[in-house]
Design a protein around this motif. Sequence first.
Motif, mmCIF file in Angstrom:
data_model
loop_
_atom_site.group_PDB
_atom_site.id
_atom_site.type_symbol
_atom_site.label_atom_id
_atom_site.label_comp_id
_atom_site.label_asym_id
_atom_site.label_seq_id
_atom_site.Cartn_x
_atom_site.Cartn_y
_atom_site.Cartn_z
ATOM 1 N N PHE A 66 0.793 -1.217 -0.121
ATOM 2 C CA PHE A 66 -0.031 -0.021 0.046
ATOM 3 C C PHE A 66 0.979 1.119 -0.114
ATOM 4 C CE2 PHE A 66 -2.610 -3.307 2.183
ATOM 5 C CZ PHE A 66 -3.675 -3.409 1.442
ATOM 6 N N PRO A 67 1.398 1.565 -1.130
ATOM 7 C CA PRO A 67 2.238 2.776 -1.284
ATOM 8 C C PRO A 67 1.819 3.979 -0.951
ATOM 9 C CG PRO A 67 2.504 1.289 -3.230
ATOM 10 C CD PRO A 67 1.576 0.902 -2.435
ATOM 11 N N GLY A 68 2.436 4.749 0.105
ATOM 12 C CA GLY A 68 1.989 6.018 0.523
ATOM 13 C C GLY A 68 0.981 6.070 1.883
ATOM 14 N N PHE A 69 0.519 4.669 2.116
ATOM 15 C CA PHE A 69 -0.145 4.529 3.416
ATOM 16 C C PHE A 69 0.677 4.535 4.532
ATOM 17 C CE2 PHE A 69 -2.679 1.905 6.573
ATOM 18 C CZ PHE A 69 -3.661 2.653 6.524
ATOM 19 N N ASP A 70 0.170 5.434 5.614
ATOM 20 C CA ASP A 70 0.971 5.493 6.812
ATOM 21 C C ASP A 70 0.115 4.488 7.809
ATOM 22 O OD1 ASP A 70 3.040 7.011 6.498
ATOM 23 O OD2 ASP A 70 1.630 9.010 6.717
ATOM 24 N N ALA A 71 0.769 3.584 8.440
ATOM 25 C CA ALA A 71 0.087 2.533 9.397
ATOM 26 C C ALA A 71 0.114 3.189 10.628
ATOM 27 C CB ALA A 71 0.900 1.247 9.401
ATOM 28 N N PRO A 72 -0.683 2.897 11.452
ATOM 29 C CA PRO A 72 -1.066 3.482 12.732
ATOM 30 C C PRO A 72 -0.217 2.684 13.595
ATOM 31 C CG PRO A 72 -2.952 2.248 12.314
ATOM 32 C CD PRO A 72 -1.936 2.167 11.049
ATOM 33 N N VAL A 73 0.618 1.557 13.338
ATOM 34 C CA VAL A 73 1.170 0.901 14.164
ATOM 35 C C VAL A 73 2.605 0.603 13.823
ATOM 36 C CG1 VAL A 73 1.519 -1.670 15.233
ATOM 37 C CG2 VAL A 73 -0.865 -0.718 14.839
ATOM 38 N N SER A 74 3.976 0.737 14.511
ATOM 39 C CA SER A 74 5.093 0.531 14.271
ATOM 40 C C SER A 74 5.355 -1.094 14.245
ATOM 41 C CB SER A 74 5.891 1.267 14.990
ATOM 42 O OG SER A 74 6.150 0.789 16.225
ATOM 43 N N SER A 75 6.521 -1.192 13.693
ATOM 44 C CA SER A 75 7.061 -2.579 13.761
ATOM 45 C C SER A 75 7.308 -3.038 15.072
ATOM 46 C CB SER A 75 8.062 -2.748 12.742
ATOM 47 O OG SER A 75 8.911 -3.987 12.795
ATOM 48 N N GLU A 76 7.959 -1.968 15.846
ATOM 49 C CA GLU A 76 8.331 -2.236 17.265
ATOM 50 C C GLU A 76 7.139 -2.475 18.145
ATOM 51 O OE1 GLU A 76 10.811 0.859 18.340
ATOM 52 O OE2 GLU A 76 11.281 -0.014 20.558
ATOM 53 N N GLN A 77 6.207 -1.741 17.921
ATOM 54 C CA GLN A 77 5.017 -1.951 18.669
ATOM 55 C C GLN A 77 4.402 -3.421 18.450
ATOM 56 O OE1 GLN A 77 2.831 1.560 17.125
ATOM 57 N NE2 GLN A 77 2.944 2.539 19.161
ATOM 58 N N MET A 78 4.105 -3.640 17.078
ATOM 59 C CA MET A 78 3.750 -5.160 16.824
ATOM 60 C C MET A 78 4.730 -6.210 17.220
ATOM 61 S SD MET A 78 1.146 -6.730 15.850
ATOM 62 C CE MET A 78 0.025 -5.759 14.782
ATOM 63 N N GLY A 79 5.906 -5.829 17.304
ATOM 64 C CA GLY A 79 6.814 -6.628 17.774
ATOM 65 C C GLY A 79 6.560 -7.280 19.195
ATOM 66 N N GLY A 80 6.341 -6.285 19.934
ATOM 67 C CA GLY A 80 6.232 -6.308 21.561
ATOM 68 C C GLY A 80 5.100 -7.001 21.728
ATOM 69 N N PHE A 81 4.012 -6.736 20.845
ATOM 70 C CA PHE A 81 2.434 -7.760 21.103
ATOM 71 C C PHE A 81 2.893 -9.196 20.928
ATOM 72 C CE2 PHE A 81 -1.258 -9.372 19.392
ATOM 73 C CZ PHE A 81 -1.927 -9.561 20.620
ATOM 74 N N ILE A 82 3.497 -9.222 19.457
ATOM 75 C CA ILE A 82 3.927 -10.631 19.243
ATOM 76 C C ILE A 82 4.889 -11.439 20.301
ATOM 77 C CG2 ILE A 82 4.751 -12.264 17.428
ATOM 78 C CD1 ILE A 82 3.722 -10.156 15.144
ATOM 79 N N ALA A 83 5.722 -10.613 20.672
ATOM 80 C CA ALA A 83 6.591 -11.322 21.843
ATOM 81 C C ALA A 83 5.712 -11.664 23.036
ATOM 82 C CB ALA A 83 7.913 -10.303 22.162
ATOM 83 N N TYR A 84 4.944 -10.848 23.222
ATOM 84 C CA TYR A 84 4.139 -11.219 24.727
ATOM 85 C C TYR A 84 3.156 -12.379 24.228
ATOM 86 C CZ TYR A 84 0.008 -10.816 27.723
ATOM 87 O OH TYR A 84 -1.040 -11.155 28.502
ATOM 88 N N PHE A 85 2.547 -12.365 23.108
ATOM 89 C CA PHE A 85 1.442 -13.234 22.877
ATOM 90 C C PHE A 85 2.196 -14.764 22.519
ATOM 91 C CE2 PHE A 85 -1.778 -15.698 20.214
ATOM 92 C CZ PHE A 85 -2.600 -15.547 20.946
#
Length: 229
Positions: free
Chosen positions: A190-209
């Motif tokens: 999705f070129p130009g789309f700004d995601a509301p979640v950073s890789s670091e934030q999602m990384g933290g959630f996945i590490a927890y889950f």
Amino acid sequence: MNNTIITGASRGIGFDVAVQLARQGHRVLALSRDEENLKALKKEAGENLDYLVFDLLKPDARALLGKVNPMERIDVLINNAGYLLKKPFEEITTTDWDRAFGVNFFGPAHLIQILRPFLEKSERAHILNIGSMGGYQGSAKFAGLLGYSASKAALANLTECLAEEWKDRNVACNCLCLGAVQTEMLAEAFPGFDAPVSSEQMGGFIAYFATQGHRFFNGKVLPVSVSTP
Ligand SMILES: NC(=O)c1ccc[n+]([C@@H]2O[C@H](COP(=O)([O-])OP(=O)(O)OC[C@H]3O[C@@H](n4cnc5c(N)ncnc54)[C@H](OP(=O)(O)O)[C@@H]3O)[C@@H](O)[C@H]2O)c1
């Protein structure tokens, strides 16, 4: 302390999950094809992380077992690597299908088969498959992402079926269907789309889950998304 294997750890979400798990004191084996990026990951993550150059399209089981045998048991397997196939349906070639399903479905399935004896040695193991909202039934769909989405839907279905087949074993299996996370893959999809979640934030959630989720979920396909896309 968990013994963890994560694919697709050279960049993006997988990189951040690997760093966070290693810093939490878990032992991490990180897989990807890019040795330079894996060396950079090792620098960030420190002594708890080891890596292996590994191509899911040409899996070298012997090399993998060389790293896994000394670990004795695997508590967490995160099938995070992903291949984005972005093409109109009528242009998709056999090679495209092979690559998308190879990385997103057959690779994880094969890895689970190779690692089964080690997962079964864990007190309670967790196979965590990283899916996509594109492969989540009933979600918004986007033209050009059919091949990618279909391969992620297959991974979600594997999750449900495997959890049923192995329900009497000590191995749980779940799938997180991610929405937009700011990475190279998202920029391509999705070129130009700004995601509301950073890789670091999602990384933290996945590490927890990955370390906690299997106490509460098994065979579940869960949407993890705050935006469309
Ligand atoms: N970012 C998003 O918005 C989003 C949304 C939904 C789902 N997801 C899913 O989340 C996961 C991580 O995505 P990301 O955005 O972090 O992607 P990314 O930055 O493009 O990273 C993809 C990772 O997959 C690995 N990979 C690709 N082909 C491989 C192969 N043949 N063998 C081994 N490893 C391979 C790459 O490693 P090498 O190139 O070094 O081998 C890389 O580490 C993927 O499964 C993706 O489908 C992401």
